[in-house]
Design a protein around this motif. Structure first.
Motif, PDB file in Angstrom:
ATOM      1  N   MET A  11      28.849  48.027  77.261  1.00  0.00           N
ATOM      2  CA  MET A  11      27.949  47.296  76.359  1.00  0.00           C
ATOM      3  C   MET A  11      27.169  46.239  77.136  1.00  0.00           C
ATOM      4  O   MET A  11      27.719  45.572  77.998  1.00  0.00           O
ATOM      5  CB  MET A  11      28.773  46.631  75.258  1.00  0.00           C
ATOM      6  N   GLU A  12      25.900  46.108  76.800  1.00  0.00           N
ATOM      7  CA  GLU A  12      25.085  45.069  77.423  1.00  0.00           C
ATOM      8  C   GLU A  12      24.443  44.209  76.335  1.00  0.00           C
ATOM      9  O   GLU A  12      23.942  44.732  75.341  1.00  0.00           O
ATOM     10  CB  GLU A  12      24.005  45.719  78.288  1.00  0.00           C
ATOM     11  N   LEU A  13      24.504  42.900  76.565  1.00  0.00           N
ATOM     12  CA  LEU A  13      23.911  41.968  75.609  1.00  0.00           C
ATOM     13  C   LEU A  13      22.438  41.763  75.967  1.00  0.00           C
ATOM     14  O   LEU A  13      22.118  41.502  77.117  1.00  0.00           O
ATOM     15  CB  LEU A  13      24.680  40.646  75.700  1.00  0.00           C
ATOM     16  N   LEU A  14      21.561  41.877  74.963  1.00  0.00           N
ATOM     17  CA  LEU A  14      20.131  41.688  75.208  1.00  0.00           C
ATOM     18  C   LEU A  14      19.638  40.437  74.486  1.00  0.00           C
ATOM     19  O   LEU A  14      20.200  40.036  73.468  1.00  0.00           O
ATOM     20  CB  LEU A  14      19.340  42.901  74.701  1.00  0.00           C
ATOM     21  N   SER A  15      18.564  39.854  75.031  1.00  0.00           N
ATOM     22  CA  SER A  15      17.946  38.698  74.385  1.00  0.00           C
ATOM     23  C   SER A  15      16.802  39.199  73.489  1.00  0.00           C
ATOM     24  O   SER A  15      16.648  40.393  73.284  1.00  0.00           O
ATOM     25  CB  SER A  15      17.385  37.751  75.449  1.00  0.00           C
ATOM     26  N   THR A  16      16.011  38.261  72.963  1.00  0.00           N
ATOM     27  CA  THR A  16      14.880  38.685  72.129  1.00  0.00           C
ATOM     28  C   THR A  16      13.565  38.604  72.913  1.00  0.00           C
ATOM     29  O   THR A  16      12.490  38.560  72.318  1.00  0.00           O
ATOM     30  CB  THR A  16      14.787  37.817  70.857  1.00  0.00           C
ATOM     31  N   SER A  17      13.646  38.607  74.257  1.00  0.00           N
ATOM     32  CA  SER A  17      12.414  38.637  75.058  1.00  0.00           C
ATOM     33  C   SER A  17      11.725  39.984  74.842  1.00  0.00           C
ATOM     34  O   SER A  17      12.381  40.981  74.487  1.00  0.00           O
ATOM     35  CB  SER A  17      12.746  38.461  76.537  1.00  0.00           C
ATOM     36  N   ALA A  18      10.416  40.016  75.063  1.00  0.00           N
ATOM     37  CA  ALA A  18       9.652  41.259  74.859  1.00  0.00           C
ATOM     38  C   ALA A  18      10.257  42.385  75.698  1.00  0.00           C
ATOM     39  O   ALA A  18      10.384  43.522  75.247  1.00  0.00           O
ATOM     40  CB  ALA A  18       8.189  41.031  75.213  1.00  0.00           C
ATOM     41  N   ARG A  19      10.674  42.041  76.903  1.00  0.00           N
ATOM     42  CA  ARG A  19      11.223  43.066  77.801  1.00  0.00           C
ATOM     43  C   ARG A  19      12.516  43.645  77.215  1.00  0.00           C
ATOM     44  O   ARG A  19      12.744  44.859  77.226  1.00  0.00           O
ATOM     45  CB  ARG A  19      11.481  42.421  79.165  1.00  0.00           C
ATOM     46  N   ASP A  20      13.378  42.763  76.694  1.00  0.00           N
ATOM     47  CA  ASP A  20      14.643  43.236  76.135  1.00  0.00           C
ATOM     48  C   ASP A  20      14.425  44.032  74.842  1.00  0.00           C
ATOM     49  O   ASP A  20      15.137  44.997  74.568  1.00  0.00           O
ATOM     50  CB  ASP A  20      15.597  42.062  75.898  1.00  0.00           C
ATOM     51  N   LEU A  21      13.451  43.613  74.025  1.00  0.00           N
ATOM     52  CA  LEU A  21      13.186  44.371  72.795  1.00  0.00           C
ATOM     53  C   LEU A  21      12.693  45.772  73.148  1.00  0.00           C
ATOM     54  O   LEU A  21      13.033  46.754  72.482  1.00  0.00           O
ATOM     55  CB  LEU A  21      12.159  43.644  71.914  1.00  0.00           C
ATOM     56  N   GLU A  22      11.909  45.870  74.213  1.00  0.00           N
ATOM     57  CA  GLU A  22      11.448  47.189  74.656  1.00  0.00           C
ATOM     58  C   GLU A  22      12.640  48.034  75.131  1.00  0.00           C
ATOM     59  O   GLU A  22      12.726  49.227  74.832  1.00  0.00           O
ATOM     60  CB  GLU A  22      10.404  47.032  75.771  1.00  0.00           C
ATOM     61  N   ARG A  23      13.582  47.395  75.831  1.00  0.00           N
ATOM     62  CA  ARG A  23      14.772  48.141  76.277  1.00  0.00           C
ATOM     63  C   ARG A  23      15.597  48.617  75.084  1.00  0.00           C
ATOM     64  O   ARG A  23      16.116  49.733  75.080  1.00  0.00           O
ATOM     65  CB  ARG A  23      15.646  47.256  77.170  1.00  0.00           C
ATOM     66  N   ALA A  24      15.701  47.751  74.064  1.00  0.00           N
ATOM     67  CA  ALA A  24      16.454  48.133  72.860  1.00  0.00           C
ATOM     68  C   ALA A  24      15.781  49.322  72.176  1.00  0.00           C
ATOM     69  O   ALA A  24      16.451  50.287  71.759  1.00  0.00           O
ATOM     70  CB  ALA A  24      16.540  46.951  71.901  1.00  0.00           C
ATOM     71  N   ALA A  25      14.450  49.263  72.084  1.00  0.00           N
ATOM     72  CA  ALA A  25      13.705  50.352  71.430  1.00  0.00           C
ATOM     73  C   ALA A  25      13.858  51.655  72.207  1.00  0.00           C
ATOM     74  O   ALA A  25      14.065  52.726  71.618  1.00  0.00           O
ATOM     75  CB  ALA A  25      12.227  49.963  71.319  1.00  0.00           C
ATOM     76  N   GLU A  26      13.789  51.542  73.521  1.00  0.00           N
ATOM     77  CA  GLU A  26      13.926  52.716  74.383  1.00  0.00           C
ATOM     78  C   GLU A  26      15.319  53.330  74.214  1.00  0.00           C
ATOM     79  O   GLU A  26      15.485  54.546  74.146  1.00  0.00           O
ATOM     80  CB  GLU A  26      13.738  52.240  75.817  1.00  0.00           C
ATOM     81  N   ALA A  27      16.332  52.465  74.126  1.00  0.00           N
ATOM     82  CA  ALA A  27      17.707  52.942  73.957  1.00  0.00           C
ATOM     83  C   ALA A  27      17.838  53.715  72.644  1.00  0.00           C
ATOM     84  O   ALA A  27      18.475  54.772  72.591  1.00  0.00           O
ATOM     85  CB  ALA A  27      18.675  51.764  73.984  1.00  0.00           C
ATOM     86  N   ILE A  28      17.209  53.210  71.579  1.00  0.00           N
ATOM     87  CA  ILE A  28      17.260  53.922  70.296  1.00  0.00           C
ATOM     88  C   ILE A  28      16.584  55.287  70.435  1.00  0.00           C
ATOM     89  O   ILE A  28      17.135  56.307  70.005  1.00  0.00           O
ATOM     90  CB  ILE A  28      16.618  53.074  69.178  1.00  0.00           C
ATOM     91  N   ARG A  29      15.420  55.304  71.073  1.00  0.00           N
ATOM     92  CA  ARG A  29      14.726  56.590  71.318  1.00  0.00           C
ATOM     93  C   ARG A  29      15.602  57.558  72.113  1.00  0.00           C
ATOM     94  O   ARG A  29      15.545  58.758  71.928  1.00  0.00           O
ATOM     95  CB  ARG A  29      13.435  56.355  72.098  1.00  0.00           C
ATOM     96  N   ASP A  30      16.422  57.006  73.026  1.00  0.00           N
ATOM     97  CA  ASP A  30      17.298  57.842  73.863  1.00  0.00           C
ATOM     98  C   ASP A  30      18.585  58.251  73.151  1.00  0.00           C
ATOM     99  O   ASP A  30      19.480  58.815  73.770  1.00  0.00           O
ATOM    100  CB  ASP A  30      17.669  57.093  75.152  1.00  0.00           C
ATOM    101  N   GLY A  31      18.728  57.886  71.886  1.00  0.00           N
ATOM    102  CA  GLY A  31      19.913  58.315  71.143  1.00  0.00           C
ATOM    103  C   GLY A  31      21.105  57.389  71.314  1.00  0.00           C
ATOM    104  O   GLY A  31      22.231  57.752  70.971  1.00  0.00           O
ATOM    105  N   LEU A  32      20.874  56.183  71.846  1.00  0.00           N
ATOM    106  CA  LEU A  32      21.991  55.241  72.030  1.00  0.00           C
ATOM    107  C   LEU A  32      22.166  54.358  70.791  1.00  0.00           C
ATOM    108  O   LEU A  32      21.315  54.358  69.885  1.00  0.00           O
ATOM    109  CB  LEU A  32      21.727  54.374  73.268  1.00  0.00           C
ATOM    110  N   LEU A  33      23.260  53.600  70.760  1.00  0.00           N
ATOM    111  CA  LEU A  33      23.559  52.710  69.628  1.00  0.00           C
ATOM    112  C   LEU A  33      23.213  51.275  69.993  1.00  0.00           C
ATOM    113  O   LEU A  33      23.690  50.754  71.005  1.00  0.00           O
ATOM    114  CB  LEU A  33      25.051  52.769  69.263  1.00  0.00           C
TER     115      LEU A  33
END
Ligand code: AMP
Ligand code: MG
Length: 326
Positions: free
Chosen positions: A1-23
């Motif tokens: 598990m990795e903790l993300l912040s609400t920076s634009a870069r981290d939100l993009e990583r979160a979105a990408e992870a969802i697209r990749d089928g991750l939780l």
């Protein structure tokens, strides 16, 4: 598990992870949700696995814009359009006829889908960037307390999710109000962050599910849900000060009762006042935080008083009832 912040870069990583089928656990204005691509069956199955959730319990599909709901549901049923215009983005989930393309795993095979546009900028940005509707139940193990802080998710599901976006504390603090519009008359299946009184302004005949007279349609209506691991006893409004607790005990009160409880008995180890000014909105926002804190402190007994059944008091009482020993 990795903790993300609400920076634009981290939100993009979160979105990408969802697209990749991750939780990805994401903050919303109600509670933290465990998000997955609603079109991806494998990702949906992983949500159930992570939560240890019985597969009969359908998920809420989240969209970034009110109009996005028409990608998953039929909004032509009475009241749906008006309610979405008035209360979205916000803490209202509508149960609507589903479109064929929505996987059965998201709806547990029901012909309806629960859909919501949340009012949290971080959640909406992640969903928008992911480009897909995001199925997200509350980010807690099935039947346990809902998370209102990223730390709650880390503690409860840290080992079973890919990312957790830390968006701070959830301001509403109780789950969304679930309104079933697929039946006549429309029925509130679960009281929540949007007061039923406001829905009634748009839907005059709206009914509220009553566990005494109706059998559950949704698992959120099961009598035991959102439970802490310590026994919690629920008493009427103003009833805590009359209690003689055993062992190390904590009380959850609403306004004046906390002072009365402290006066009557010196032996409460801890008294939490959900809202000194007796504001049900403030109490809702503080509820799960208080339950998490008291549960972690390992008291022998927890006692709580009901709130008056008005506005968000209905949702707070529903959660306290479900958390309580019957
Ligand atoms: P949660 O996502 O943990 O906040 O829970 C979502 C709630 O919405 C649960 O009580 C579900 O059973 C309920 N729900 C979701 N989809 C439907 C549906 N199609 N019909 C009835 N209830 C639903
Ligand atoms: Mg839940």
């Amino acid at each position: 598990m990795e903790l993300l912040s609400t920076s634009a870069r981290d939100l993009e990583r979160a979105a990408e992870a969802i697209r990749d089928g991750l939780l990805v656990a994401i903050p919303t204005e109600t509670v933290y949700g465990l998000g997955a691509d609603a079109w991806n069956r494998v990702a949906l199955a992983r949500v159930f696995e992570a939560k240890r959730r019985p597969s009969f319990d359908p998920l809420i599909v989240h969209v970034s814009e009110p109009d996005g709901a028409s990608e998953v549901a039929d909004l032509s049923v009475p009241y749906a359009k008006t309610l979405s215009e008035r209360f979205w983005p916000g803490p209202l989930t509508m149960v609507l006829p589903k479109l064929d393309r929505v996987p059965d795993l998201a709806t547990s095979g029901l012909p309806t889908v629960a859909v919501r546009c949340p009012a949290n900028a971080v959640a909406r940005e992640i969903i928008r960037r992911s480009g897909v509707p995001v199925a997200a139940p509350s980010a807690n193990p099935f039947g346990y307390l809902s998370p209102t802080r990223a730390e709650h998710v880390v503690a409860q599901l840290g080992g079973r999710v890919d990312f957790i976006v830390d968006g701070g504390r959830c301001p509403v603090g109780v789950e969304s109000t679930v309104l079933d519009l697929s039946s006549e008359p429309p029925l509130v299946l679960r009281p929540g962050g949007l007061p039923v009184e406001l829905i009634a302004e748009v839907v005059p005949g709206v009914q509220v599910f009553d566990r005494a007279t109706t059998s559950p349609r949704a698992p959120g209506q099961l009598p035991s849900h959102y439970a802490p691991s310590r026994p919690l006893y629920l008493v009427p409004f103003g009833g805590v000060s009359g209690i003689e607790p055993r062992g190390r005990a904590a009380a959850i009160c609403f306004g004046a009762e906390s002072a009365r409880a402290a006066e009557r008995h010196g032996h409460w180890s801890r008294i939490v006042d959900l809202s000194p000014s007796r504001d049900a909105v403030e109490a809702a926002a503080a509820l799960f935080d208080a339950l998490h804190e008291l549960d972690a402190a390992g008291f022998d007994e927890l006692w709580a008083e009901r709130l008056p059944d008005l506005g968000l008091g209905l949702a707070v009482n529903d959660r306290l009832y479900k958390a309580s020993v019957k």
